[in-house]
Design an enzyme around this catalytic site. Sequence first.
Site, mmCIF file in Angstrom:
data_model
loop_
_atom_site.group_PDB
_atom_site.id
_atom_site.type_symbol
_atom_site.label_atom_id
_atom_site.label_comp_id
_atom_site.label_asym_id
_atom_site.label_seq_id
_atom_site.Cartn_x
_atom_site.Cartn_y
_atom_site.Cartn_z
ATOM 1 N N LEU A 65 2.786 6.201 0.100
ATOM 2 C CA LEU A 65 4.571 6.352 -0.659
ATOM 3 C C LEU A 65 4.071 5.266 -1.011
ATOM 4 C CD1 LEU A 65 7.231 7.752 2.181
ATOM 5 C CD2 LEU A 65 5.358 9.196 0.516
ATOM 6 N N PRO A 66 5.243 5.791 -2.618
ATOM 7 C CA PRO A 66 5.369 4.824 -3.336
ATOM 8 C C PRO A 66 6.009 2.980 -3.214
ATOM 9 C CG PRO A 66 6.341 6.665 -3.942
ATOM 10 C CD PRO A 66 6.460 6.895 -3.263
ATOM 11 N N THR A 94 2.277 0.047 0.091
ATOM 12 C CA THR A 94 2.013 -1.481 0.333
ATOM 13 C C THR A 94 3.656 -1.640 0.215
ATOM 14 O OG1 THR A 94 -0.023 -1.647 -1.237
ATOM 15 C CG2 THR A 94 1.966 -2.926 -1.566
ATOM 16 N N LYS A 169 -1.427 -8.357 2.440
ATOM 17 C CA LYS A 169 -1.850 -7.453 1.646
ATOM 18 C C LYS A 169 -1.468 -8.106 0.555
ATOM 19 C CE LYS A 169 -2.721 -3.637 -1.442
ATOM 20 N NZ LYS A 169 -3.884 -2.829 -1.679
ATOM 21 N N LYS A 244 3.876 -4.979 -9.535
ATOM 22 C CA LYS A 244 4.597 -4.571 -8.050
ATOM 23 C C LYS A 244 3.847 -5.956 -6.943
ATOM 24 C CE LYS A 244 5.034 -1.809 -4.076
ATOM 25 N NZ LYS A 244 4.129 -0.689 -3.849
HETATM 26 P P1 NAD Z 1 1.423 7.662 -6.202
HETATM 27 O O1 NAD Z 1 2.939 7.677 -7.688
HETATM 28 O O2 NAD Z 1 -0.047 8.241 -6.887
HETATM 29 O O3 NAD Z 1 1.882 8.578 -5.035
HETATM 30 C C1 NAD Z 1 3.289 8.407 -3.849
HETATM 31 C C2 NAD Z 1 3.230 9.531 -3.700
HETATM 32 O O4 NAD Z 1 4.289 10.197 -2.717
HETATM 33 C C3 NAD Z 1 3.326 10.973 -4.837
HETATM 34 O O5 NAD Z 1 2.851 11.816 -5.187
HETATM 35 C C4 NAD Z 1 5.190 11.567 -4.646
HETATM 36 O O6 NAD Z 1 5.472 12.556 -5.506
HETATM 37 C C5 NAD Z 1 4.421 11.350 -3.322
HETATM 38 N N1 NAD Z 1 6.409 11.207 -2.457
HETATM 39 C C6 NAD Z 1 7.315 9.941 -3.124
HETATM 40 N N2 NAD Z 1 8.495 10.130 -2.040
HETATM 41 C C7 NAD Z 1 8.349 11.291 -1.886
HETATM 42 C C8 NAD Z 1 8.885 11.426 -0.441
HETATM 43 N N3 NAD Z 1 9.749 11.524 -0.196
HETATM 44 N N4 NAD Z 1 8.154 12.640 0.023
HETATM 45 C C9 NAD Z 1 6.942 13.225 0.384
HETATM 46 N N5 NAD Z 1 6.173 12.529 -0.885
HETATM 47 C C10 NAD Z 1 6.733 11.413 -1.357
HETATM 48 O O7 NAD Z 1 0.758 5.953 -5.909
HETATM 49 P P2 NAD Z 1 -0.203 5.439 -5.170
HETATM 50 O O8 NAD Z 1 -1.532 4.906 -6.043
HETATM 51 O O9 NAD Z 1 -1.275 7.025 -4.430
HETATM 52 O O10 NAD Z 1 0.263 4.943 -4.061
HETATM 53 C C11 NAD Z 1 1.222 5.343 -2.999
HETATM 54 C C12 NAD Z 1 0.944 3.833 -1.897
HETATM 55 O O11 NAD Z 1 -0.909 3.439 -1.886
HETATM 56 C C13 NAD Z 1 1.483 2.616 -2.524
HETATM 57 O O12 NAD Z 1 2.498 1.831 -2.144
HETATM 58 C C14 NAD Z 1 0.637 1.959 -3.709
HETATM 59 O O13 NAD Z 1 1.317 -0.083 -4.045
HETATM 60 C C15 NAD Z 1 -0.083 1.356 -2.589
HETATM 61 N N6 NAD Z 1 -2.124 1.569 -2.999
HETATM 62 C C16 NAD Z 1 -2.027 1.525 -4.241
HETATM 63 C C17 NAD Z 1 -3.579 1.588 -4.368
HETATM 64 C C18 NAD Z 1 -3.832 1.834 -6.122
HETATM 65 O O14 NAD Z 1 -4.993 1.586 -6.681
HETATM 66 N N7 NAD Z 1 -3.478 3.267 -6.526
HETATM 67 C C19 NAD Z 1 -3.992 0.486 -4.213
HETATM 68 C C20 NAD Z 1 -3.903 0.197 -2.892
HETATM 69 C C21 NAD Z 1 -2.558 0.130 -2.912
#
Ligand code: NAD
Length: 299
Positions: A65-66, A94, A169, A244
Amino acid sequence: MTRIAFIGLGNMGGGMAANQAKTGHEVLAFDLSATALEKAVAAGCQAAGSAVAAVRDADAVITMLPAGQHVRAVYAGEILPNAKAGALLIDCSTIDVESARAVAAQATAAGFRFADAPVSGGQAGAEAGTLAFMVGCDEANFPAVEGVIGPMSRITIRAGDHGAGQAAKICNNMVLGATMIATCEAFALAEKLGLAPERFFEIASKSSGQSWSLTSYCPWPGPVPAAPSNRNYEGGFATAMMLKDLKLAQEAAAKAGAATPLGAQAEGLYALFDRLGGGGKDFSAILELFRGFAPGKDA
Ligand code: NAD
């Protein structure tokens, strides 16, 4: 076969859930976004109508999740009151160390095994199943956590107890943000001094200026063909995401009383680049700031 609930199917979770399904696990997937859910179903997951429906019979629950508030809310409202007794709960988002420890305490008090297991490797690693996982959990639970994470990972390291995965992290990404900025400053200076950037790369990559930011992810286009600098800084790891993580590091440092002046500078510079419109660009695009260009403008 393990039954896995997967909640959060965005850029990262989508690929991760697909890799669980590929290994033959039954994956009950849920996301608030119908589009994200449809993609997961096309990749072999089963659509759950809600987070509650996903977790009810699952042996393991994975969340991606975000941010901290989303993880706290989904755990308190949906996972903890409804998950199967003895389920293994793994949060890969994260988030701030404090939220990770609070959720761990609630999960443990409710009789569940919990791990914070944030990842490194980006969307490409999520899709390829080659992420690096840093895990905070009880030592006794680590083999089970490693087993569930297996189909999504290249390497899994136990950082320590609950919250240690998130600590690892944000410390790692603080180093990454600061070294990328230092590398970009050096390229901008080399250019001003009339030193060919390619020559600077050749020399620094074999000297004490070497770092992952330089040799694996070079911000100057050319020397490292796979780096986002060769694709106009599209894709990769967005500036907004780096910002972030740097904010999380500063919040943690303030609470812990740690001195992290370079981390603070890195946060300020990425906040500025974000304000100038660079938030969606890969974080190595901050080179443009030091060369004196607005984000996305050519030299
Ligand atoms: P994203 O915004 O693409 O995906 C998050 C998903 O969570 C969305 O599809 C959203 O609809 C869903 N969501 C939010 N609230 C919800 C709820 N209550 N119930 C169900 N679904 C819900 O984000 P992302 O890029 O996939 O990143 C996710 C996590 O991974 C973050 O914490 C980010 O910091 C971490 N991360 C991202 C990367 C990257 O390169 N994108 C790399 C490492 C870590």
